[in-house]
Enzyme design. Structure first.
Site, mmCIF file in Angstrom:
data_model
loop_
_atom_site.group_PDB
_atom_site.id
_atom_site.type_symbol
_atom_site.label_atom_id
_atom_site.label_comp_id
_atom_site.label_asym_id
_atom_site.label_seq_id
_atom_site.Cartn_x
_atom_site.Cartn_y
_atom_site.Cartn_z
ATOM 1 N N ASP A 109 -28.569 22.181 -35.301
ATOM 2 C CA ASP A 109 -28.233 20.841 -34.739
ATOM 3 C C ASP A 109 -26.563 20.534 -35.266
ATOM 4 O OD1 ASP A 109 -30.011 20.796 -32.835
ATOM 5 O OD2 ASP A 109 -31.353 19.808 -34.266
ATOM 6 N N ASP A 168 -34.138 23.369 -27.115
ATOM 7 C CA ASP A 168 -33.085 22.371 -27.585
ATOM 8 C C ASP A 168 -31.665 23.081 -28.005
ATOM 9 O OD1 ASP A 168 -35.514 21.894 -28.229
ATOM 10 O OD2 ASP A 168 -35.187 20.077 -29.258
HETATM 11 N N1 GLY Z 1 -33.961 18.357 -30.573
HETATM 12 C C1 GLY Z 1 -34.993 17.471 -31.138
HETATM 13 C C2 GLY Z 1 -35.883 16.578 -30.147
HETATM 14 O O1 GLY Z 1 -35.162 16.798 -29.026
HETATM 15 O O2 GLY Z 1 -36.757 16.032 -30.319
#
Ligand code: GLY
Length: 405
Positions: A109, A168
């Site tokens: 991330d 994600d």
């Molecule tokens: N990327 C983690 C979420 O969307 O909760």
């Protein structure tokens, strides 16, 4: 009799009341954001970033947490909209807190973290040090890429998954694509495109819904498992995951012009839009118990010993963050062709609902976040019906995008 007539008159005048123009709605939301974020910054410890407001208290997070770029990012968006130099200074202050992010123990991330903070900062100021941060972060993200699998790895190997990749992760590709375009380093774009192509092959079902987690064998690249982590069950459509996919492929089309990505984004939109409730804001999972397309508690991969088991009559939680992400993606997608106006109409409906008192908190409430009713992980009952810093970020981004069409 008099009161019946008065009620009828009031109802008639309300139902004929002209809709608030989107430009006014947008100004109202940004005024709210300016007041809320000024107060939020004043409460924030110097080495933390805001995540949410839960049980009456600000929940802040570490600088290397996955959401750490969204508060600086939201401040950049307030500056972009208002031109108010105070918000540029606030954005610069909060962005500077992430200066050592590349040296920290980070994860997939880093794309979210750096693109929303330094990426917006570079776009709006052109400061070379912000671009250098994007380049360094993109290089770090590429160290998670395994060419045999064809993806950057999300989480480290554990008991459940060998080489997990979550939908994600499509969002982290934006950093790679932007850094590649701005620095000319083609290797970043190559990793981004390979990840997007592998995900397109393995993450999606025939109806364009997506699994949350696909786990690969890191030695052979074989797909081992298709499951969920935050959704209702393995085969359900966790709404934020669908939102990440929609946004991710729309962005990949913008960055590459590859029609396969546009077709994928349109396919995902064709799955999502008919499942949205009347007001446009999705339930936390499109197949969760209590929704119109509920799978039932005995579905494959449904929670068995989790903290929360839904019972008949329980409310079905909405996820305002998924609504904001979908709205932002649909506004962009509409710019690539929207002959019957479905994408932009849907985006507008979502944005109007999010800007209503049901979702948009008054100044001074909601821990100084904007949107109420987000969900982090419902069946673990972690972060339910709370504001989320990324919900606020994508809400503001969607409104700015809408104001430019
Ligand atoms: N990327 C983690 C979420 O969307 O909760």
């Amino acid at each position: 009799m008099k009161s019946v007539l008065l009620a009828a008159f009031l109802f008639a005048s309300l139902s004929c009341a002209p809709q608030e123009p989107m430009s006014k709605l947008t100004a109202r939301v940004f005024d709210t954001a300016a007041a809320q974020f000024t107060a939020l910054e004043a409460e924030l410890p110097a080495d933390r970033m805001p995540e949410t407001f839960e049980n009456g208290a600000l929940k802040d997070g570490k600088l290397n947490g996955w959401t750490s770029g969204f508060f600086p990012g939201s401040l950049w968006l307030v500056y972009e909209y208002s031109g108010d130099v105070r918000f540029r200074e606030m954005a610069e202050r909060q962005t500077a807190k992430l200066d050592s992010i590349v040296a920290m123990k980070t994860h997939h991330d880093i794309g979210f973290q750096v693109n929303s903070s330094f990426g917006n900062g570079y776009r709006l100021t052109g400061k070379p040090e912000y671009l250098e941060m994007m380049r360094a972060a993109a290089a770090k993200l590429c160290t998670r890429f395994n060419p045999v699998v064809g993806c950057t790895r999300s989480w480290d190997p554990g008991k459940r998954w060998n080489y997990p990749v979550i939908i994600d992760n499509m969002m982290n590709l934006e950093l790679l694509m932007e850094a590649s375009r701005l620095t000319g380093d083609q290797s970043f774009a190559q990793v981004g495109k390979t990840h997007a192509n592998t995900t397109m092959r393995n993450h999606f079902r025939d109806d364009f819904s997506t699994w949350h987690v696909v786990s690969y064998d890191e030695q052979t690249g074989e797909v081992l498992k298709k499951q969920t982590s935050q959704g209702f069950c393995d085969d359900s459509a966790w709404s934020r995951g669908q939102a990440w996919g929609l946004y991710g492929y729309t962005m990949m089309y913008r960055e590459t012009g590859d029609p396969a990505y546009l077709a994928q984004a349109r396919g995902i939109a064709s799955f999502i839009i008919p499942l949205l409730p009347e007001d446009g804001v999705p339930e936390w999972d499109f197949n969760a118990p209590g929704t119109a397309h509920a799978f039932g508690m005995d579905a494959k991969g449904a929670p068995k010993k989790d903290v929360y088991i839904w019972k008949e009559g329980d409310p079905v939680m909405r996820d305002s963050s998924a609504g904001a992400i979908i709205a932002s993606a649909l506004v962009e997608l509409s710019g690539y062709g929207d002959p019957d106006g479905l994408y932009i109409r849907t985006a507008e409906k979502i944005l109007r609902t999010l800007a209503s008192p049901e979702y948009l908190a008054p100044v001074g409430e909601n821990g100084h976040f904007l949107l109420k009713h987000g969900v982090t992980n419902l069946h673990k009952w972690s972060g339910v019906d709370i504001p989320l810093t990324y919900g606020d970020y994508y809400f503001l981004e969607a409104l700015i995008r809408f104001s430019k069409i």
